[in-house]
Design a protein around this motif. Structure first.
Motif, PDB file in Angstrom:
ATOM      1  N   LEU A 233       0.809  -1.222   0.000  1.00  0.00           N
ATOM      2  CA  LEU A 233       0.000   0.000   0.000  1.00  0.00           C
ATOM      3  C   LEU A 233       0.840   1.269   0.000  1.00  0.00           C
ATOM      4  O   LEU A 233       0.356   2.346   0.366  1.00  0.00           O
ATOM      5  CB  LEU A 233      -0.957  -0.001   1.207  1.00  0.00           C
ATOM      6  N   ASP A 236       1.015   3.826   2.973  1.00  0.00           N
ATOM      7  CA  ASP A 236      -0.069   4.766   3.264  1.00  0.00           C
ATOM      8  C   ASP A 236      -1.109   4.103   4.166  1.00  0.00           C
ATOM      9  O   ASP A 236      -1.961   3.346   3.700  1.00  0.00           O
ATOM     10  CB  ASP A 236      -0.714   5.226   1.962  1.00  0.00           C
ATOM     11  N   ARG A 239      -5.133   4.060   3.634  1.00  0.00           N
ATOM     12  CA  ARG A 239      -5.804   3.226   2.642  1.00  0.00           C
ATOM     13  C   ARG A 239      -6.500   2.023   3.267  1.00  0.00           C
ATOM     14  O   ARG A 239      -7.327   1.376   2.634  1.00  0.00           O
ATOM     15  CB  ARG A 239      -4.802   2.761   1.581  1.00  0.00           C
ATOM     16  N   HIS A 290      -8.887  -2.522   1.594  1.00  0.00           N
ATOM     17  CA  HIS A 290      -8.202  -1.241   1.405  1.00  0.00           C
ATOM     18  C   HIS A 290      -8.630  -0.592   0.099  1.00  0.00           C
ATOM     19  O   HIS A 290      -9.312  -1.200  -0.736  1.00  0.00           O
ATOM     20  CB  HIS A 290      -6.683  -1.462   1.409  1.00  0.00           C
ATOM     21  N   THR A 291      -8.235   0.632  -0.076  1.00  0.00           N
ATOM     22  CA  THR A 291      -8.481   1.331  -1.339  1.00  0.00           C
ATOM     23  C   THR A 291      -7.315   1.118  -2.272  1.00  0.00           C
ATOM     24  O   THR A 291      -6.245   0.672  -1.850  1.00  0.00           O
ATOM     25  CB  THR A 291      -8.662   2.836  -1.105  1.00  0.00           C
TER      26      THR A 291
END
Length: 291
Positions: A233, A236, A239, A290-291
């Motif tokens: 990720l 981050d 996220r 998560h994004t």
């Protein structure tokens, strides 16, 4: 029966104020191995590690929610709620799930509401679901569910509850990393609020059936989430949307964790094992959304 399911479920929620600051966040990150990554030349000065440790650029790993406010409510204090009276030596942390409603600030004050959300009869054990919902003046921050196994307390004919088992991931993992666990990791991690003597006292550990003190399951939980954030990720933490796992086995301080990751666009499946014990599983049915 030491557990009265009806009484526990009907008990009034406990609500109280919790607070934390950057020092609490930094201590938690140290407790899960920040600043000690083996795959970076100098983790003490690595900018990717300093974002977990230096107050001027501090971000908060979402799993900090499990210890914010000194681990409130904490497994030990929750086991004193109405309808529950158990021997701590019979208690094991069976699983953990976390939903993040918005990024956790490096310092804050919030209201935590704690209740027993489930009591299940697994035959040879009882399972309690301890739910903590946390909100500040701007709204909800996170929801934590701890699944607690109490050995020898099942068998009353109650609801067995839902199964947390998932089908195994398909194919080879997209990423595999290894994370060493320091010999003093449990002693450091417990300073964030989990004082269960199972993780520090050799005599207590033997009474509980272990050859020596074991690592907190939530420490393994934090180490694993940090590995996913760092590896997949881009470091981050914002996220992460949710994170759930089942504790499949114990970790002893001084061992090495092998963390395998299977990524999809919106989630990552994870499996964690103990390298020195022939890849014995320690976390299973693990999903980070998560994004």
């Amino acid at each position: 029966m030491p557990i009265d399911a009806a009484k526990a479920l009907a008990a009034e929620p406990r609500t109280g104020e919790i607070s934390w600051n950057s020092k609490d966040v930094q201590l938690y990150h140290l407790g899960i191995g920040a600043g000690a990554r083996p795959d970076t030349p100098d983790p003490v000065t690595d900018p990717d590690e300093l974002r977990y440790l230096l107050e001027s650029r501090l971000q908060v790993l979402p799993s900090f929610a499990t210890v914010a406010g000194a681990g409130s409510p904490g497994v030990i204090s929750s086991l004193s709620m109405p309808g529950i009276e158990v021997d701590l030596a019979r208690v094991l942390h069976g699983g953990q799930s976390l939903v993040i409603h918005r990024p956790i600030p490096a310092r804050g004050t919030a209201t935590a509401t704690n209740r027993i959300a489930g009591v299940y009869d697994k035959g040879k054990a009882a399972v309690l679901v301890l739910r903590t919902e946390v909100a500040d003046t701007e709204g909800p921050l996170w929801t934590n569910d701890s699944q607690i196994f109490i050995r020898g307390e099942g068998g009353w004919g109650g609801d067995r509850g839902p199964s947390a088992r998932l089908d195994p991931p398909v194919g080879d993992p997209d990423r595999t990393v290894e994370r060493p666990v320091r010999a003093d990791q449990a002693l450091l991690y417990r300073l964030s609020g989990d004082w269960n003597p199972l993780h520090a006292d050799p005599e207590f550990a033997k009474v509980a059936g272990f050859e020596r003190p074991i690592l907190h399951g939530l420490c393994t939980y934090g180490i694993t989430l940090k590995a996913v954030v760092d590896a997949l990720l881009g470091g981050d933490v914002t996220r992460v949307r949710s994170y759930a796992t089942r504790f499949a086995g114990v970790v002893y301080p001084g061992e090495t964790l092998r963390i395998r990751m299977w990524r999809t666009p919106r989630s990552t499946r994870v499996a964690v094992s103990a390298v020195e014990r022939d890849d014995t599983p320690v976390l299973a049915d693990t999903v980070v959304e998560h994004t």
